[in-house]
Design a protein around this motif. Sequence first.
Motif, PDB file in Angstrom:
ATOM      1  N   LEU A   1       6.117   3.839   5.576  1.00 39.48           N
ATOM      2  CA  LEU A   1       6.030   5.234   5.138  1.00 39.48           C
ATOM      3  C   LEU A   1       4.680   5.777   5.816  1.00 39.48           C
ATOM      4  N   PHE A   2       3.588   5.009   6.203  1.00 41.17           N
ATOM      5  CA  PHE A   2       2.354   5.271   6.689  1.00 41.17           C
ATOM      6  C   PHE A   2       2.482   5.606   8.192  1.00 41.17           C
ATOM      7  N   GLU A   3       3.714   5.175   8.706  1.00 44.26           N
ATOM      8  CA  GLU A   3       3.926   5.324  10.246  1.00 44.26           C
ATOM      9  C   GLU A   3       4.536   6.668  10.728  1.00 44.26           C
ATOM     10  N   ASP A   4       5.071   7.693   9.646  1.00 44.34           N
ATOM     11  CA  ASP A   4       5.367   8.763  10.094  1.00 44.34           C
ATOM     12  C   ASP A   4       5.411   9.807   9.029  1.00 44.34           C
ATOM     13  N   GLU A   5       4.672  10.683   9.521  1.00 40.26           N
ATOM     14  CA  GLU A   5       4.433  11.817   8.465  1.00 40.26           C
ATOM     15  C   GLU A   5       5.672  12.599   7.638  1.00 40.26           C
TER      16      GLU A   5
ATOM     17  N   ARG B   1       4.304   3.112  16.117  1.00 36.89           N
ATOM     18  CA  ARG B   1       5.352   4.070  16.133  1.00 36.89           C
ATOM     19  C   ARG B   1       6.331   3.739  17.353  1.00 36.89           C
TER      20      ARG B   1
ATOM     21  N   ASP C   1       0.767  -1.126  -0.020  1.00 42.83           N
ATOM     22  CA  ASP C   1       0.052   0.105  -0.039  1.00 42.83           C
ATOM     23  C   ASP C   1       0.645   1.249  -0.094  1.00 42.83           C
ATOM     24  N   GLU C   2       2.121   1.102   0.565  1.00 40.30           N
ATOM     25  CA  GLU C   2       2.921   2.389   0.559  1.00 40.30           C
ATOM     26  C   GLU C   2       3.453   2.940  -0.653  1.00 40.30           C
TER      27      GLU C   2
ATOM     28  N   ALA D   1       7.438   9.362   3.428  1.00 39.83           N
ATOM     29  CA  ALA D   1       7.384   9.308   1.712  1.00 39.83           C
ATOM     30  C   ALA D   1       8.022  10.618   1.095  1.00 39.83           C
TER      31      ALA D   1
ATOM     32  N   GLU E   1      10.201  -3.599   3.748  1.00 43.11           N
ATOM     33  CA  GLU E   1       8.921  -2.517   4.065  1.00 43.11           C
ATOM     34  C   GLU E   1       9.300  -1.218   4.837  1.00 43.11           C
TER      35      GLU E   1
ATOM     36  N   LEU F   1       2.098   6.147  -1.817  1.00 38.70           N
ATOM     37  CA  LEU F   1       2.422   7.309  -1.212  1.00 38.70           C
ATOM     38  C   LEU F   1       3.772   7.762  -1.801  1.00 38.70           C
TER      39      LEU F   1
END
Length: 273
Positions: free
Chosen positions: A255-259, A207, A16-17, A262, A252, A20
Amino acid sequence: MTVILVTARVLPHDDDEAGLLLAALRARGVACRVAAWDDGAARWDDAALILLKSPWNYADALTDFMAWGRGLQAPVLNPWALVEWNVHKRYLAGMAGAVPTRVVARGEAAALRAADGDAAGRVVVKPAVGAGARGAMLGRWDDPAVVAHLAALLQRGDALVQPFVADVAAGEVSLLYFDGVFSHAVRKVPADGDYRVQVQYGGVVERHAPSPAELALGAAALAACPLAPLYARVDMVGATPLLMELEVIEPELFLFEDEGAAERLADAIVRRL
């Protein structure tokens, strides 16, 4: 010219990432797309750069994957020479701060000994080339089933024997680096009663704020790479952290775990164009 993110036709779970990263690259004016390394109809001739994003089946078709990579004309990231170094986990046997690792070569006798295990005699036996905990088995060093599993692995390739690290029950920490700079960290926690932290086995991701000791181990592992990676993931367990793996092929990246993760990776890619 285009940046191509490499995936595979069949994945154990969706990447999914990748969306991003594609969006972040396009926001920077970079043409980009996803293509599967094992798709014979995929085009690579227009690539300015080829990024190994999620070819997660490579270990199941290793000969074909390595031949595909060696035949690419465009620059590959991470560099193919680094892939060649990282694909066989023998690197752990000589790396400071790593879990004790014994490499058993294909064709050798499937022999285990008490010194291979933890204080309770538990060992983990797994392929020397592999991903996602596929082919791993946990048990006592003197369990005939574990010895038989090792023998089966050695019919197909080299294997690793490691003591079980009980701290994995509290989670495995992953530190992510882009262009040699720490980006973010996560903790992957296994399901109750399991030791495998991957989501396909029920693991969950949260996180994590790394400790100074974890950051020091991450930096040391990164420094051990024979070539500078664009991206790297350093996996470790324990309050006094022990290196479990250094992933520079197709980790993996969470990338979703930290604003901003990406965007940081996209900036690092643009610097390489």
